[in-house]
Enzyme design. Structure first.
Site, short mmCIF file in Angstrom:
data_model
loop_
_atom_site.label_atom_id
_atom_site.label_comp_id
_atom_site.label_asym_id
_atom_site.label_seq_id
_atom_site.Cartn_x
_atom_site.Cartn_y
_atom_site.Cartn_z
N HIS A 59 0.87 -1.18 0.00
CA HIS A 59 0.00 0.00 0.00
C HIS A 59 0.91 1.23 0.00
CE1 HIS A 59 -2.97 -2.95 1.89
NE2 HIS A 59 -3.35 -2.71 0.64
N GLU A 62 1.71 3.73 3.05
CA GLU A 62 2.09 3.18 4.37
C GLU A 62 3.61 3.29 4.49
OE1 GLU A 62 0.19 -0.66 4.66
OE2 GLU A 62 -1.80 0.23 4.36
N HIS A 151 3.06 -3.33 7.10
CA HIS A 151 1.98 -2.37 6.81
C HIS A 151 1.78 -1.40 7.96
CE1 HIS A 151 -0.13 -4.47 3.35
NE2 HIS A 151 0.78 -5.36 3.72
N GLU A 215 1.29 -5.21 11.23
CA GLU A 215 0.70 -3.87 11.30
C GLU A 215 1.45 -3.10 12.37
OE1 GLU A 215 -1.55 -2.55 9.43
OE2 GLU A 215 -2.34 -4.31 8.37
O1 LIG Z 1 -6.30 -0.25 8.06
C1 LIG Z 1 -6.82 -1.00 7.26
O2 LIG Z 1 -8.06 -1.05 7.12
C2 LIG Z 1 -5.99 -1.90 6.39
C3 LIG Z 1 -4.53 -2.01 6.80
C4 LIG Z 1 -3.90 -3.02 5.89
O3 LIG Z 1 -3.45 -2.68 4.82
N1 LIG Z 1 -3.99 -4.29 6.30
C5 LIG Z 1 -3.70 -5.39 5.43
C6 LIG Z 1 -3.92 -6.69 6.15
C7 LIG Z 1 -3.60 -7.86 5.28
C8 LIG Z 1 -4.01 -9.21 5.85
O4 LIG Z 1 -5.22 -9.43 6.03
O5 LIG Z 1 -3.12 -10.04 6.10
C9 LIG Z 1 -4.64 -5.31 4.24
O6 LIG Z 1 -5.82 -4.96 4.43
O7 LIG Z 1 -4.22 -5.61 3.15
ZN LIG Z 2 -1.51 -2.01 4.22
#
Ligand SMILES: O=C(O)CCC(=O)N[C@@H](CCC(=O)O)C(=O)O
Ligand SMILES: [Zn+2]
EC number: 3.5.1.96
Length: 334
Positions: A59, A62, A151, A215
């Protein structure tokens, strides 16, 4: 510093390096593979048989994780960090990084495990390329395989730093890896219980790597990440890279969660009944009407101790608009 240590600068400028292979003073080889992709190889005599994939910028907005990988790469290029592991550094979505946006048209982290084939455009092509880079990197037999995809989140969080651990039928989650994450400063781990279309789901399910989405705090622009404290993770990564990591098996203090349900947005009629500034890991009471969608679909909380993470009503139809999680124990770990 070696020019290839400046992978981030090259990537943000959209430039290819004149020299694609360079060696540091102590014999570490750096090889530019493609935009935002660089492989680091220790001298053979020092190689400890571990392969480490570090990705960020999947992303583009980030930036704290991008800056963290940039610092590690600088350290290696200057000879201050002496790798004993092979490493693949990947910046996931260069064009989105240049624009400071999460993505352009499609979220790259929803395009793995076959999804890129059903889509077109630069991000589908990039996901295919990332899969190929990871597949080739993790193709050497008899080596340990670890992938951290770094992330930051859209919103604040009651638990600042946490990991998501993918799932594969017949494969158990590793206690040792959780202890490692605990030592790296992660406060919680979410154990997934079904397949997924994220980058770490791909490397975990198809390439047999231990793989985690990490995260690290709230997403902010470049240079504004003073509030994101990655010092424990950074130290642990240096130790993994240099093969000096202290052994640990302690899960003390680490909170474990399981996915109860993924909230999928089916249509433009989707309504999420949460305040815009709700934090990740906010608790939701039983009986609470969380969301509504077309055809009278209702998401009502039935779970004891339910919490919400990544609530986002703006995702495209068909995608995850939040995850309902519940506390779990370490009973199923290998
Ligand atoms: O803050 C958010 O809503 C999304 C943060 C983020 O990019 N999280 C990843 C998590 C990936 C996973 O589920 O392993 C995403 O949503 O891609
Ligand atoms: Zn992300």
């Amino acid at each position: 510093m070696l020019a290839l240590g400046k992978l981030l600068e090259l990537t943000l400028a959209g430039r290819e390096p004149a020299q694609k292979i360079q060696s540091t003073v102590d014999g570490v080889q750096m090889r530019w593979l493609s935009e935002g992709a660089l492989e680091v190889r220790p001298p053979e005599a020092r190689d400890n048989g571990s392969d480490l994939l570090l990705s960020s910028g999947i992303h583009g907005n980030e930036t704290a994780p991008i800056e963290l990988l940039d610092r590690l790469l600088h350290g290696i290029a200057r000879g201050e960090i002496k790798p004993r592991t092979r490493i693949l550094f990947l910046f996931g979505n260069p064009e989105a990084m240049r624009r400071g946006e999460r993505y352009l048209e499609l979220d790259v982290n929803r395009l793995f495990n076959g999804r890129h084939e059903k889509n077109i455009g630069p991000e589908a092509m990039r996901a295919a390329e990332l899969e190929q880079l990871a597949r080739s990197f993790f193709s050497q037999p008899d080596r340990s395989r670890l992938h951290y995809d770094l992330h930051t989140a859209i919103r604040g969080s009651k638990i600042e730093q946490f990991a998501l651990y993918p799932w594969k039928d017949g494969r158990q989650h590793s206690r040792r890896e959780l202890a490692r994450l605990n030592a790296a400063g992660m406060e919680a781990v979410l154990l997934q219980n079904k397949t997924s279309i994220t980058f770490t789901a791909f490397t975990y399910e198809q390439l047999d790597a231990e793989a985690f989405t990490l995260e690290l705090g709230k997403a902010r622009p470049f240079g504004q990440n003073q509030g994101v404290n990655v010092s424990r993770l950074e130290l642990r990564l240096k130790q993994i890279i240099e093969g000096t990591e202290p052994e640990t098996d302690s899960l003390d203090g680490l909170k474990l969660f399981a996915v109860s349900r993924e909230v999928i947005k089916h249509s433009d009629a989707f309504l999420l009944h949460l305040p815009a500034d709700v934090e990740n890991f906010s608790e939701l009471e039983k009986g609470y009407l969380l969301a509504e969608d077309v055809a009278k679909t209702r998401w009502v909380i039935e779970e004891e101790g339910a919490r919400i993470i990544f609530p986002n009503p703006k995702v495209k139809n068909g995608l995850r608009a939040g995850i309902l999680i519940v506390p779990t124990t370490d009973a199923g770990l290998a």
